[in-house]
Design an enzyme around this catalytic site. Sequence first.
Site, short mmCIF file in Angstrom:
data_model
loop_
_atom_site.label_atom_id
_atom_site.label_comp_id
_atom_site.label_asym_id
_atom_site.label_seq_id
_atom_site.Cartn_x
_atom_site.Cartn_y
_atom_site.Cartn_z
CG MET A 1 2.28 1.70 -3.77
SD MET A 1 1.29 1.32 -2.37
CE MET A 1 1.97 2.52 -1.25
CB CYS A 2 -0.24 6.56 -6.48
SG CYS A 2 -1.19 5.41 -5.47
CB THR A 3 1.89 8.41 -11.31
OG1 THR A 3 2.85 7.37 -11.15
CG2 THR A 3 2.53 9.61 -12.00
#
Length: 331
Positions: A1-3
């Site tokens: 999840m998430c960058t």
Amino acid sequence: MCTRLVYLGPENIVLTGRSMDWHGKIGTNIWGFPRGMERTGEVGPASIRWTAEYGSVVASAYDIATTDGMNEAGLVANVLWLTESDYPEWDGDRPGLSISLWAQYVLDNFATVAEAVENHRNEEFVVVSDEIPDEGRLATLHLSISDATGDSAILEYVDGELTIHHGRKYQVMTNSPTFDQQLALDEYWSEIGGTVMLPGTNRPADRFARASFYVNAIPQTQNRRTATASVFGALRNVSVPYGISTPDAPHISSTRWRTVADHRDRRYYFESALSPNVFWLDLDGIDFEADAGVRSLSLGENQANVFAGDVADELVETEPFEFLGVPAPSG
């Protein structure tokens, strides 16, 4: 999840962008915190205590934690998921800081990455984690910070020890595996070259490789509008389409929202996956004086409320949310 990625442009243009990927409702709203707020680490009697030196604009998670934001000095903090996080055993003797406040602690206290890194290296406190409400799993997070000079740092707890990667070259962070392994994988893909082939799945390692290529491939421009659009484009390239979830891989989830922070011009952009518009807050238009009070912007369920342009004057005075605390050790 998430960058998370950092664009280093000409004429001291520095933009930090991040996507928030989550398996369900994330309960995000925008908050403006003034200077002078008295805070505690929320872990009982041994909590670290401080008074906020800098005001900040943040995006919350469930209105119990700061997950992303920028302070008035142009310092940005982002927390992302890292399943491999392994925090120290905490017996309540050392000062503690609930993980819900980790990003806020940095935004409240420091103007530069170097200041924040020096403070963390002293290890005057320990980050303490607990289960996410109603989920039955530990909040395992790592922290990225960036500033107006383009400096960056990645902070992770690995095998119970704090690991810090500090330098301008650390422009990208995703999730699993730990950051040193991400760097090794990125070196492999950089040798192949992004114009030849890039890995295309939603896995964190693949997103890391694509973000690393695109953040340095997009135009080097002095035009803020073009640079910001390019960073959003890079973020969309590493986003997960809305509605996709992988139950047996919780680190692969739908992108809920994206932010871009302009360090030099102190502008904080927000884009919801369910909204047709990007909006922003010019920090110059927000009163961060100690007596200004806390203000917020309600984004609605799934951040579906529609806004456009500068919404700094749409913040309304609100009681501050309570950060999720961690019970003190018994006995």
